[in-house]
Design a protein around this motif. Structure first.
Motif, PDB file in Angstrom:
ATOM      1  N   THR A 170       0.838  -1.197   0.000  1.00  9.54           N
ATOM      2  CA  THR A 170       0.000   0.000   0.000  1.00  9.54           C
ATOM      3  C   THR A 170       0.877   1.252   0.000  1.00  9.54           C
ATOM      4  O   THR A 170       0.614   2.219  -0.714  1.00  9.54           O
ATOM      5  N   TRP A 173       2.534   1.771  -3.498  1.00  6.39           N
ATOM      6  CA  TRP A 173       1.578   2.338  -4.436  1.00  6.39           C
ATOM      7  C   TRP A 173       1.368   3.830  -4.157  1.00  6.39           C
ATOM      8  O   TRP A 173       1.396   4.656  -5.068  1.00  6.39           O
ATOM      9  N   PRO A 180      -1.379  10.667  -3.297  1.00  5.08           N
ATOM     10  CA  PRO A 180      -2.673  11.304  -3.569  1.00  5.08           C
ATOM     11  C   PRO A 180      -3.511  11.606  -2.322  1.00  5.08           C
ATOM     12  O   PRO A 180      -4.481  12.356  -2.420  1.00  5.08           O
ATOM     13  N   TYR A 181      -3.190  11.033  -1.186  1.00  2.00           N
ATOM     14  CA  TYR A 181      -3.882  11.346   0.072  1.00  2.00           C
ATOM     15  C   TYR A 181      -2.832  11.720   1.105  1.00  2.00           C
ATOM     16  O   TYR A 181      -1.721  11.191   1.061  1.00  2.00           O
ATOM     17  N   MET A 186      -4.018   8.386   4.819  1.00  2.00           N
ATOM     18  CA  MET A 186      -3.624   7.058   4.326  1.00  2.00           C
ATOM     19  C   MET A 186      -3.454   6.090   5.497  1.00  2.00           C
ATOM     20  O   MET A 186      -3.864   4.931   5.423  1.00  2.00           O
ATOM     21  N   PHE A 189      -6.871   5.027   6.631  1.00  2.00           N
ATOM     22  CA  PHE A 189      -7.433   4.041   5.687  1.00  2.00           C
ATOM     23  C   PHE A 189      -6.810   2.672   5.959  1.00  2.00           C
ATOM     24  O   PHE A 189      -7.510   1.669   6.093  1.00  2.00           O
TER      25      PHE A 189
END
Lengths: 205, 205
Positions: A170, A173, A180-181, A186, A189
């Motif tokens: 994760t 990526w 992007p976050y 993140m 999440f």
């Protein structure tokens, strides 16, 4: 306050830091394989001889950068008191996760450099090794803390491998996608997914 | 029943299968980088010219082996009816997971060969790409099936990346460790971890 005995150490660590920073920026510019020792010393404004006083070769410097960065993160995680880390409701487990994403964001250049360089298979597997080792230790301590003496239904090694793979994957990526976050989001999440699973994502909706 | 028109196709697919099998066994014996086209054709008992009628080079053959194997798995997964796959209690999601582990066990030689060969970075990233693509599609369909029109609290791309990373990483570890648990059991462990999360592992104890 610096004593005379500390000074040479400080100079050594400054030299090494300059070399690490030079390598990282150069990898991002031209890729790991294309970077030469001359490039590194020119960028760091140091002599070739100085380089070889500290490192055998480019790979040695690169691996040290990765280790150094991972050690720094480990030191931060170790400072979290055990009572916080392994508290009843499992919230404490979110703290090291948050630290991991914050750390990756702060060292994004280095980690992206690592991921992009085909020549750095050793560095990537070293980082994987470190993550698995940490995940296994964390899982064991967490299990013991809960006073669970019998083996879990799922072997601890499977839990640790699952945890390490999902975290590292994760993270990779997220770094490659240009973050992007924000790191905190993140981490939230990831914490939700790894602690409560995919089922919880639809059920709570 | 075979028609004359089918025969050449069958011969082609037989030749290709022999070449794929030869490559896989040779990689396990001497490593990807050391395998030559001559080794492959000798092992497959075919001429060098035949090789070049079908493949550009060794990498081409290897990538096709990976793709072929992944396609076969995808075909099996596609055959699961949507009602089963996306049923209410989420049990259906366990079926493709079980298929993945069974498939990996059946093709363990090929996948281990891939993981061990440093020269096969392309194959590894292709497999990662395929897994992410599948995970993203699966996650989207699963979300739609549940009639959830609004976006989840956790973006679908994050869910898919998490899923793909944990599946691939757990699978790789299991293969490299010599499959210490039977495929069905590994699939059950993984399903539990990914659907219900780590918290459920201690709570249900």
């Amino acid at each position: 306050m610096s004593t005379p005995a500390q000074r040479p150490d400080r100079r050594v660590s400054r030299t090494r830091r300059l070399l690490r920073e030079a390598l990282t920026s150069l990898i991002l510019e031209k890729g790991y394989d294309a970077v030469t020792i001359e490039d590194i010393t020119r960028r760091a404004d140091l002599g070739r001889t100085t380089f070889y006083l500290h490192y055998r070769d480019k790979e040695h410097l690169f691996l040290e950068s990765i280790e150094q960065s991972a050690d720094e993160l480990a030191r931060q995680i170790v400072q979290i008191p055990a009572e916080t880390l392994f508290n009843e409701n499992g919230e404490g487990a979110g703290l090291p996760i948050a630290l991991v994403f914050e750390h990756a964001a702060q060292n994004a250049d280095l980690y992206r450099a690592m991921l992009r360089s085909e020549g750095s298979i050793k560095a990537t597997s070293r980082l994987r090794e470190l993550t698995i080792q940490y995940a296994l230790e964390f899982t064991r301590r967490w299990w013991e803390r809960r006073g669970l003496t019998s083996e879990p239904h799922i072997p601890l090694e499977v839990i640790a491998q699952f945890f390490a793979a999902s975290l590292l994957g994760t993270l990779v990526w997220w770094l490659e996608a240009g973050m992007p976050y924000p790191p905190r989001q993140m981490a939230a999440f990831f914490r939700r997914l790894v602690l409560d699973g995919l089922r919880s994502v639809t059920e709570s909706h």
